[in-house]
Design an enzyme around this catalytic site. Structure first.
Site, PDB file in Angstrom:
ATOM      1  CE  LYS A  49       7.286  -0.229  -6.375  1.00 54.25           C
ATOM      2  NZ  LYS A  49       7.932   1.062  -5.915  1.00 54.25           N
ATOM      3  CG  HIS A 108      14.123  -3.927  -1.180  1.00 52.58           C
ATOM      4  ND1 HIS A 108      12.914  -3.739  -0.561  1.00 52.58           N
ATOM      5  CD2 HIS A 108      14.307  -2.828  -1.969  1.00 52.58           C
ATOM      6  CE1 HIS A 108      12.389  -2.590  -0.953  1.00 52.58           C
ATOM      7  NE2 HIS A 108      13.218  -2.011  -1.797  1.00 52.58           N
ATOM      8  CB  SER A 138       3.689  -2.749  -7.701  1.00 50.43           C
ATOM      9  OG  SER A 138       4.177  -1.565  -7.129  1.00 50.43           O
TER      10      SER A 138
HETATM   11  P1  A3P Z   1       1.387   0.311  -6.529  1.00 53.02           P
HETATM   12  O1  A3P Z   1       2.467   0.393  -7.562  1.00 53.02           O
HETATM   13  O2  A3P Z   1       0.569  -0.934  -6.676  1.00 53.02           O
HETATM   14  O3  A3P Z   1       0.548   1.529  -6.464  1.00 53.02           O
HETATM   15  P2  A3P Z   1       7.401   0.149  -2.017  1.00 53.02           P
HETATM   16  O4  A3P Z   1       7.298   1.280  -1.047  1.00 53.02           O
HETATM   17  O5  A3P Z   1       7.761  -1.155  -1.397  1.00 53.02           O
HETATM   18  O6  A3P Z   1       8.227   0.502  -3.196  1.00 53.02           O
HETATM   19  O7  A3P Z   1       5.924  -0.139  -2.550  1.00 53.02           O
HETATM   20  C1  A3P Z   1       5.255   0.765  -3.379  1.00 53.02           C
HETATM   21  C2  A3P Z   1       3.832   0.312  -3.522  1.00 53.02           C
HETATM   22  O8  A3P Z   1       3.142   0.575  -2.284  1.00 53.02           O
HETATM   23  C3  A3P Z   1       3.087   1.075  -4.591  1.00 53.02           C
HETATM   24  O9  A3P Z   1       2.096   0.179  -5.093  1.00 53.02           O
HETATM   25  C4  A3P Z   1       2.496   2.206  -3.787  1.00 53.02           C
HETATM   26  O10 A3P Z   1       1.405   2.858  -4.386  1.00 53.02           O
HETATM   27  C5  A3P Z   1       2.059   1.444  -2.538  1.00 53.02           C
HETATM   28  N1  A3P Z   1       1.836   2.342  -1.407  1.00 53.02           N
HETATM   29  C6  A3P Z   1       2.680   3.232  -0.865  1.00 53.02           C
HETATM   30  N2  A3P Z   1       2.091   3.917   0.128  1.00 53.02           N
HETATM   31  C7  A3P Z   1       0.833   3.436   0.234  1.00 53.02           C
HETATM   32  C8  A3P Z   1      -0.290   3.751   1.055  1.00 53.02           C
HETATM   33  N3  A3P Z   1      -0.229   4.704   1.968  1.00 53.02           N
HETATM   34  N4  A3P Z   1      -1.420   3.039   0.871  1.00 53.02           N
HETATM   35  C9  A3P Z   1      -1.495   2.075  -0.068  1.00 53.02           C
HETATM   36  N5  A3P Z   1      -0.473   1.740  -0.893  1.00 53.02           N
HETATM   37  C10 A3P Z   1       0.672   2.417  -0.751  1.00 53.02           C
END
Ligand code: A3P
Length: 284
Positions: A49, A108, A138
């Site tokens: 996340k 990860h 998140s």
């Molecule tokens: P939130 O749950 O706070 O919205 P991962 O890819 O490591 O699983 O992380 C997911 C998190 O990154 C989520 O956070 C998601 O919304 C955010 N995320 C993914 N793409 C993004 C972008 N282009 N800009 C901002 N946040 C992004």
């Protein structure tokens, strides 16, 4: 593992050296450790996340010289297969050994549990770190919708699990500091979610860089079926519970943390993070 997508939620197991994992990662631990990295592999490493999919998209579109057509046709999980769950069901063609070079690989894993070949081959690694509070929130919402992760319980219970490292891929504190300590010993680019967010908002124009920024905006990634994980069935990611592309903000933790939780978090944070570790912004 053929039946992986049929199985329900996984239990958390005390995996390796105190780092918790889900059984499907542990089941292939030996194979994972023997993974053969190639010298031109690029590894995208994060605690879950922290902005993994975002980093993948940015690195991939840069590698493609700003040409986004491939990014609009091929799911992210095939362009950057997940090292620990190789192949990523239900996309066996995403198998890492079938990928042509140069490969983009997602992990990860804490630094000290990486397959040794990544260091032996001197691979490029991009690490993205995100502040603990937003990461915890998140990850909580992700547990609710990702039907392969253990039951998170309510927010209060999950908050506890996160602080004590009783979550899949272990302690956030150990993860961000473990990678930080190694960043100058290997080809590691250590980035912060908050910096990426801030820097992007200051731009706006028509250059190739601006096109890349546009392609990787939260809005576009939420709409793009290749990046929003809508290709995964609801028995894996139930996006009606919480969308994968949820909010993408810095400071959303304020909507979730109680005053008491925040005080406890701050106290434990000071104890668990050393002055020589990375320093995070919890808001912009
Ligand atoms: P939130 O749950 O706070 O919205 P991962 O890819 O490591 O699983 O992380 C997911 C998190 O990154 C989520 O956070 C998601 O919304 C955010 N995320 C993914 N793409 C993004 C972008 N282009 N800009 C901002 N946040 C992004």
């Amino acid at each position: 593992t053929d039946l992986w997508h049929m199985r329900g939620r996984e239990e958390l197991v005390d995996g390796v050296g105190g780092v918790c994992f889900v059984p499907s990662v542990m089941e292939r631990w030996r194979e994972l450790q023997e993974f053969q990295a190639r010298p031109d592999d690029t590894l995208i490493a994060t605690f879950p996340k922290a902005g993994t999919s975002w980093a993948i998209e940015m690195v991939d579109v840069v590698r493609r010289g700003g040409d986004i057509s491939g990014c609009l046709q091929i799911p992210s999980m095939m362009r950057a297969p997940f090292l620990e769950l190789n192949p990523p069901p239900p996309f066996p063609s995403g198998q890492l050994h079938n990928q042509p070079s140069p490969r983009l690989i997602k992990t990860h894993l804490p630094f000290h549990l990486l397959p040794p070949s990544f260091v032996d081959q001197n691979c490029k690694m991009v690490y993205v770190a995100r502040n603990a509070k937003d990461t915890a929130v998140s990850y909580f919402h992700f547990h609710r919708m990702n039907k392969k992760l253990p039951e998170p319980g309510d927010w209060n219970q999950f908050f506890d699990s996160f602080l004590t490292g009783q979550v899949a891929w272990g302690s956030w504190f150990d993860h961000v500091t473990g990678w930080w300590k190694e960043k100058n010993n290997h080809r590691i680019l250590y980035l912060f979610f908050e910096d990426i967010k801030e820097v992007r908002e200051r731009r706006g124009g028509m250059s190739p860089v601006d096109r890349i920024i546009e392609h990787t905006s939260f809005k576009n990634m939420k709409q793009n079926p290749m990046t929003n994980f809508s290709l995964l069935p609801a028995n894996i990611f139930d996006q009606s519970v919480s969308p994968f592309m949820r909010k993408g903000e810095v400071g959303d933790w304020k909507n979730m943390f109680t005053v008491a939780q925040n005080e406890r978090f701050e106290k434990e944070y000071r104890q668990l993070m050393s002055d020589r570790g990375p320093s995070f912004r919890m808001e912009l």
